[in-house]
Write a protein that holds these residues in place. Sequence first.
Motif, mmCIF file in Angstrom:
data_model
loop_
_atom_site.group_PDB
_atom_site.id
_atom_site.type_symbol
_atom_site.label_atom_id
_atom_site.label_comp_id
_atom_site.label_asym_id
_atom_site.label_seq_id
_atom_site.Cartn_x
_atom_site.Cartn_y
_atom_site.Cartn_z
ATOM 1 N N ARG A 1 0.853 -1.192 0.000
ATOM 2 C CA ARG A 1 0.000 0.000 0.000
ATOM 3 C C ARG A 1 0.884 1.234 0.000
ATOM 4 N N THR A 2 0.525 2.220 -0.805
ATOM 5 C CA THR A 2 1.232 3.494 -0.814
ATOM 6 C C THR A 2 0.223 4.619 -0.627
ATOM 7 N N VAL A 3 0.520 5.529 0.291
ATOM 8 C CA VAL A 3 -0.356 6.666 0.567
ATOM 9 C C VAL A 3 0.494 7.928 0.541
ATOM 10 N N GLU A 4 0.050 8.921 -0.230
ATOM 11 C CA GLU A 4 0.780 10.173 -0.298
ATOM 12 C C GLU A 4 0.372 11.087 0.846
ATOM 13 N N SER B 1 -6.006 5.333 -6.447
ATOM 14 C CA SER B 1 -7.391 5.570 -6.040
ATOM 15 C C SER B 1 -7.883 6.890 -6.617
ATOM 16 N N ALA B 2 -9.172 6.923 -6.946
ATOM 17 C CA ALA B 2 -9.800 8.154 -7.434
ATOM 18 C C ALA B 2 -10.706 8.768 -6.381
ATOM 19 N N GLU B 3 -10.689 8.271 -5.170
ATOM 20 C CA GLU B 3 -11.538 8.804 -4.102
ATOM 21 C C GLU B 3 -10.855 10.001 -3.445
ATOM 22 N N VAL B 4 -11.548 11.103 -3.388
ATOM 23 C CA VAL B 4 -10.996 12.325 -2.803
ATOM 24 C C VAL B 4 -10.896 12.149 -1.292
ATOM 25 N N GLY C 1 -8.407 11.056 -15.329
ATOM 26 C CA GLY C 1 -9.773 11.381 -15.692
ATOM 27 C C GLY C 1 -10.755 11.020 -14.585
ATOM 28 N N ARG C 2 -10.550 9.858 -13.953
ATOM 29 C CA ARG C 2 -11.443 9.452 -12.868
ATOM 30 C C ARG C 2 -11.285 10.375 -11.653
ATOM 31 N N ARG C 3 -10.070 10.808 -11.392
ATOM 32 C CA ARG C 3 -9.855 11.735 -10.276
ATOM 33 C C ARG C 3 -10.515 13.087 -10.542
ATOM 34 N N ALA C 4 -10.396 13.579 -11.749
ATOM 35 C CA ALA C 4 -11.034 14.856 -12.093
ATOM 36 C C ALA C 4 -12.549 14.748 -11.938
ATOM 37 N N ALA C 5 -13.114 13.626 -12.387
ATOM 38 C CA ALA C 5 -14.559 13.420 -12.263
ATOM 39 C C ALA C 5 -14.981 13.371 -10.799
#
Length: 490
Positions: A224-227, A391-394, A437-441
């Motif tokens: 797992r990597t988390v920024e 991940s694309a979840e904010v 694209g998924r992150r922007a959405a």
Amino acid sequence: MFLRVLFLLTFSLFAPLVIAEEPDHPLLTRYPGAEIDEWLYTEYEKVDLPTGPLDAGGNLHIDTLVGDLTRIVYEIESVSTLKVFENYRGALKESGAQLVSVCELDECGDKDSGLHELAASVAGVSYFGSNFYRKPYFLRASLSGAQGMVHVGLFVGGFDGDVRVQQVVVEEVPRQNTLISVSEEYLSRAHKDAATGDQRTAEEKKQDHPMMARYPGARLYRSRTVEYEKMSLPLTVLNSEGVASENLDLTGDITQHSYQIENVSTLKVFQNYLEAIEKLGFTLEYVCEKAECGGDDASEALGERLAVTGDVENYFRDPHYLIASREVAEGRVVVGIYAGGFEGEVWLQQVVIEETGTENDLIEVNADQLYQEIERSGKALVYGIYFDTDSAEVKENSAEALEAISELMTSHPELDLYVVGHTDDTGESDYNLSLSGRRAASVAEVLTAQYSVESGRLAAAGVGPYAPVAGNESKEGKRLNRRVELVRRL
């Protein structure tokens, strides 16, 4: 062959042989109608058999015999202990057996004076609690066989008109101590040195942290990597509530790996990691080994603090744990290692935390600043919106930047925007294009759902790694390229 002949001779007095799921001993058939309750056969066993009931001093004398052992427990309904015993004794006498010892009824003692001990010694298990000790009979007999002596022990006891027979036969056999061979060639072999250097495949190198190669043969269980996240690493043994009195509190990019390694000790794995970390110039902040890490509960909780899934399952035995740090040009790097074992395998928990300056120092996150940039260049760069790797979840800590965008849209109702996602160049370009694209959405969706921005004023798109603002060769450059841009839309 001897026992088979004896079987035919001695029990021709009995009714026809009853066939059961387990065989009778060839020397002694069962009493007619008897059923086997327990059956055990062991080659070349050491067996203790009583020579008779307790003596006047309350002592039970034992013969220690070695040979092939057969124990059988029979249960017989609606018969007396006397009838069963007399048939056994008569058959043994007929075969020429020597009766070493016999006791009948009160001669065998009672439940308070050694009777249970006598029965248990014949049965080879605890006899207490069994009701089959009434009207008891016991005998020890021996016969001469072709390979050695054959010893028989019997205890017959009754209860409510039924009988239980404890029967043991020990057949002496020649010592069998040449069944194992020893290889002189093995003893004279040269020691095989362990493989050195990087033995990983290209795929394994891609899976591992760039700084930390896995132990040879290790299988990656999960990573797992988390920024830009917070993590607290214990620097003491955990108490009963799983809390450490001293912790190293960190904020940075976190990478966690869990590896499974077979046929190795936690000590060997840990020492290899320890030496590698020290070679890199890291300073040890805390180390514990085995009992120093606390009991099982404390050890398990310690491993869970580093584990990707928060669970080490059974792998907390023989624990080894360390925290080490080193200052580098971009900040401090901290490594945590936990090795726990179970049934000859090791599960290694590894975490690397790379401290960085706050992400929020990349831009003034306020509506006025955003509008000024859009007016000046048609776009504004936003670095305060965060996602986990792949991940694309904010993430929740994006609230400040999202509030600034919401305020911008409220203050300037004429403004419509493209929400454009960008990534660095790590990994496959097509995947990064899709991810951006998924992150922007997701950003547009959160602004609409949670910040009351009209959906028609936002259009989401992603360009992946194709519009960098810095080089991707450095960590700082990659950090600058991971962003969201707000672009004026006509």
